[in-house]
Design a protein around this motif. Structure first.
Motif, PDB file in Angstrom:
ATOM      1  N   TYR A  79      -6.612 -87.988 -12.599  1.00  0.00           N
ATOM      2  CA  TYR A  79      -7.635 -89.033 -12.603  1.00  0.00           C
ATOM      3  C   TYR A  79      -8.659 -88.733 -11.523  1.00  0.00           C
ATOM      4  CZ  TYR A  79      -9.903 -93.583 -12.616  1.00  0.00           C
ATOM      5  OH  TYR A  79     -10.840 -94.583 -12.682  1.00  0.00           O
ATOM      6  N   PRO A  81     -12.552 -89.691 -10.962  1.00  0.00           N
ATOM      7  CA  PRO A  81     -13.658 -90.475 -11.505  1.00  0.00           C
ATOM      8  C   PRO A  81     -14.938 -89.680 -11.728  1.00  0.00           C
ATOM      9  CG  PRO A  81     -12.561 -91.672  -9.729  1.00  0.00           C
ATOM     10  CD  PRO A  81     -12.013 -90.283  -9.720  1.00  0.00           C
ATOM     11  N   VAL A 157     -11.391-100.786  -9.582  1.00  0.00           N
ATOM     12  CA  VAL A 157     -12.087 -99.698 -10.272  1.00  0.00           C
ATOM     13  C   VAL A 157     -13.321 -99.283  -9.479  1.00  0.00           C
ATOM     14  CG1 VAL A 157     -13.355 -99.052 -12.356  1.00  0.00           C
ATOM     15  CG2 VAL A 157     -11.198-100.302 -12.549  1.00  0.00           C
ATOM     16  N   GLU A 160     -12.366 -97.016  -6.795  1.00  0.00           N
ATOM     17  CA  GLU A 160     -12.070 -95.664  -7.264  1.00  0.00           C
ATOM     18  C   GLU A 160     -13.346 -94.849  -7.450  1.00  0.00           C
ATOM     19  OE1 GLU A 160      -7.772 -96.371  -9.479  1.00  0.00           O
ATOM     20  OE2 GLU A 160      -9.589 -96.438 -10.700  1.00  0.00           O
ATOM     21  N   TYR A 161     -14.446 -95.531  -7.684  1.00  0.00           N
ATOM     22  CA  TYR A 161     -15.741 -94.874  -7.839  1.00  0.00           C
ATOM     23  C   TYR A 161     -16.586 -95.050  -6.571  1.00  0.00           C
ATOM     24  CZ  TYR A 161     -15.097 -94.066 -12.862  1.00  0.00           C
ATOM     25  OH  TYR A 161     -14.657 -93.616 -14.087  1.00  0.00           O
ATOM     26  N   TYR A 169     -23.522 -96.695 -10.274  1.00  0.00           N
ATOM     27  CA  TYR A 169     -22.297 -97.318 -10.779  1.00  0.00           C
ATOM     28  C   TYR A 169     -22.625 -98.526 -11.634  1.00  0.00           C
ATOM     29  CZ  TYR A 169     -17.683 -99.371 -11.089  1.00  0.00           C
ATOM     30  OH  TYR A 169     -16.514 -99.900 -11.577  1.00  0.00           O
TER      31      TYR A 169
END
Length: 216
Positions: A79, A81, A157, A160-161, A169
């Motif tokens: 995973y 991003p 989330v 995570e970004y 974003y």
């Protein structure tokens, strides 16, 4: 009796697949390290536990339980991003592990297929594939969670970004939210559709409105 810890669940699952003890232990450590990485906030071991518990709760409806469980374990193993091939790379990692098990090539390909289908939940799914439907619905159930849980997910989330600037974003997240909202089918199974669809759409709309105001 269903084991309660993640390690016990993993050991029970892999014991049935003819996996050597050393490989079972090493792979569990590898997966744990991946899901406990410093950049993981939502796609973590807690997410894996939730999916495993959901599959267990519905196991009477599952045709190939070990394959679905393996897909759960590996589906977010890779995973990043900043990349768009995480599902394919996770499927490859699963294949490398399964090559050392008693699973047939067809079974190994089936697990990889399940993992790869998580790339886009809005794409049409095979109509009769009930195992796939349950797996995808379990993965997406957070969208229909109670409001507080949904906002926690949305913030996780974003974390995570965190390397992505807000302006970029916000644009990308709005596209994701709009795509989900415009999908006529969010949940593949009648049970999940009845239980979660309306709440999921409310949550998605609420987050979309928040981004239109500037952010979370």
């Amino acid at each position: 009796m269903t084991p309660t810890t993640l390690e016990a669940r993993w050991q029970q699952l892999t014991a049935k697949l003819g996996v050597a003890d050393a490989l079972r232990t090493a792979t569990f450590r590898q997966l744990t390290a991946a899901y406990e990485g410093s950049g993981r906030h939502y796609h973590s071991l807690a997410h894996i536990r939730t999916l495993l518990e959901t599959v267990e709760q519905h196991q009477a409806q599952v045709q190939e339980l070990p394959l679905v469980q393996l897909a759960v374990w590996f589906h977010d193993a890779v995973y990043n991003p900043m990349r768009d091939d995480n599902e394919a790379r996770s499927a490859t990692l699963a294949q490398e592990f399964m090559a050392k098990t008693s699973l047939t090539p067809a079974q190994r390909q089936r697990v990889a297929f399940l993992i790869e289908r998580t790339k886009d939940h809005t794409q049409p799914q095979p109509a009769a594939d009930t195992d796939l439907h349950l797996f995808l619905d379990a993965d997406l159930q957070i969208l229909g969670a109670p409001e507080a849980d949904y906002w926690q997910y949305a913030r996780q989330v974003r974390q995570e970004y965190r390397l992505v600037p807000d302006i970029l974003y916000r644009r990308g997240r709005r596209q994701v939210l709009e795509k989900l909202l415009n999908s006529p089918v969010l949940y593949q199974t009648p049970e999940f559709r009845q239980k979660l669809d309306a709440a999921a759409r409310r949550n998605l709309q609420a987050e979309l409105r928040q981004w239109e105001k500037g952010g979370l």
